[in-house]
Design an enzyme around this catalytic site. Structure first.
Site, mmCIF file in Angstrom:
data_model
loop_
_atom_site.group_PDB
_atom_site.id
_atom_site.type_symbol
_atom_site.label_atom_id
_atom_site.label_comp_id
_atom_site.label_asym_id
_atom_site.label_seq_id
_atom_site.Cartn_x
_atom_site.Cartn_y
_atom_site.Cartn_z
ATOM 1 C CB ALA A 15 48.134 14.409 -11.567
ATOM 2 N NE ARG A 37 47.116 5.844 -21.998
ATOM 3 C CZ ARG A 37 46.157 6.466 -22.684
ATOM 4 N NH1 ARG A 37 45.208 5.771 -23.265
ATOM 5 N NH2 ARG A 37 46.141 7.783 -22.779
ATOM 6 C CE LYS A 96 36.124 18.749 -11.012
ATOM 7 N NZ LYS A 96 36.172 19.157 -12.427
#
Length: 323
Positions: A15, A37, A96
């Site tokens: 990312a 988180r 994926k």
């Protein structure tokens, strides 16, 4: 054109390194928020990319300034958070494999269709222009009738703590880089592929498969020999053989944006090197996702076929005692 507002679930390496920079630069997308988180981690990454930090994935899904989410979480967590995103009314681009179970993959694709949402698996190489060039050559009969397909994707060893070595997170070479040769076989040979045999092997001290191979066959007898692995030398190539020649593509699956592809076409008359223009498959994938959302179209068929084949490879390897 109003850009697609994207939120990112997690601060994974892919990312930060590839997807978020492209989201920020592509006019069709707007990087709106990133969640972790760990609130401090979200703030750190958001500061780097100029977007909003969000503490917790549920909190990001509850935002009304986000149209779509990108899910770069470990494979074992995809199903839970993709479903949560769809139920929150968000379009989804998920890393994926979409899930590690064909039935679960089907459920999510059906849910997306029922809700009028786009669910797309982030298999980026199929959006690179070099593969469209290969398809055109095949359609034009450059190598005659297809007879066999071979593909290999292997990568060097990873740090011991990498999530791809953790079975509880969906680790292992089959789910990680095995996806690429399988998807390439589907991309060029089409539906109906059947697994004839497969092996999956764990390297010393590993709890997941780090080497794999599979033999597939089309209904009309074209064979596909696939190999993949972690802890290997880097290799990213496929070769398609026909009745009149052979076509080879190197740097097939993860070429950098500035890579100049060269297709090797070998026939009885000699060898031809076909140089193509550089292409950025990350940007192309995001553009395709944004276009699918804009146009209300989504194609999940190859994703489902891929899930079936990956599961059949796993089952075949288990039956043979190698997996």
């Amino acid at each position: 054109m109003t850009p697609l507002r994207i939120g990112v679930l997690g601060c994974a390496d892919i990312a930060r390194r590839r997807m978020m920079p492209a989201m920020r630069e592509l006019p069709a997308t707007e990087l709106t928020a990133v969640a972790s988180r760990d609130g401090a981690r979200a703030a750190e990454v958001a500061g780097e990319f100029g977007c909003r930090p969000v503490a917790g994935y549920d909190a990001l899904l509850a935002r009304d300034d986000i149209d779509a989410v990108y899910v770069p979480l470990p494979a074992a967590l995809h199903a839970r958070w993709v479903e949560s995103a769809l139920r929150a009314g968000k379009h989804v681009l998920a890393e994926k494999p979409l899930t590690t179970e064909p039935a679960r993959t089907r459920e999510l694709l059906v849910l997306a269709a029922e809700r009028g949402l786009v669910l797309m698996e982030n298999v980026m190489f199929v959006h690179h222009g070099q593969h469209a060039a290969v398809r055109k050559l095949l359609a034009d009969g450059a190598i005659g009738e297809l007879r066999s397909f071979q593909a290999t994707f292997t990568i060097p060893g990873l740090p011991d703590g990498d999530i791809r070595y953790r079975p509880e997170l969906g680790g292992g070479t089959l789910w990680d880089n095995g996806v690429y040769p399988v998807r390439a076989a589907l991309h060029f040979l089409g539906d109906g592929l059947r697994v004839i045999g497969a092996t999956l092997d764990a390297g010393p001290g590993r709890e997941v498969d780090t080497a794999g191979a599979a033999l597939l066959r089309t209904p009309d007898g074209v064979s596909a020999q696939l190999s993949f692995g972690l802890d290997h030398g880097y290799r990213s190539v496929y070769e398609i053989c026909g009745t009149r020649g052979r076509l080879t593509v190197d740097r097939a699956f993860t070429p950098p944006a500035d890579h100049t592809p060269v297709l090797r076409l070998e026939r009885g008359s000699g060898t031809e090197l076909i140089e193509l223009g550089a292409d950025d498959q990350v940007t192309a994938t995001l553009a395709a996702f944004a276009a699918a959302v804009r146009e209300g179209t989504a194609a999940g068929h190859e994703c489902l076929e891929q899930a079936r084949l990956l599961d059949d490879i796993r089952r075949s390897a288990s039956r043979s005692g190698r997996g």
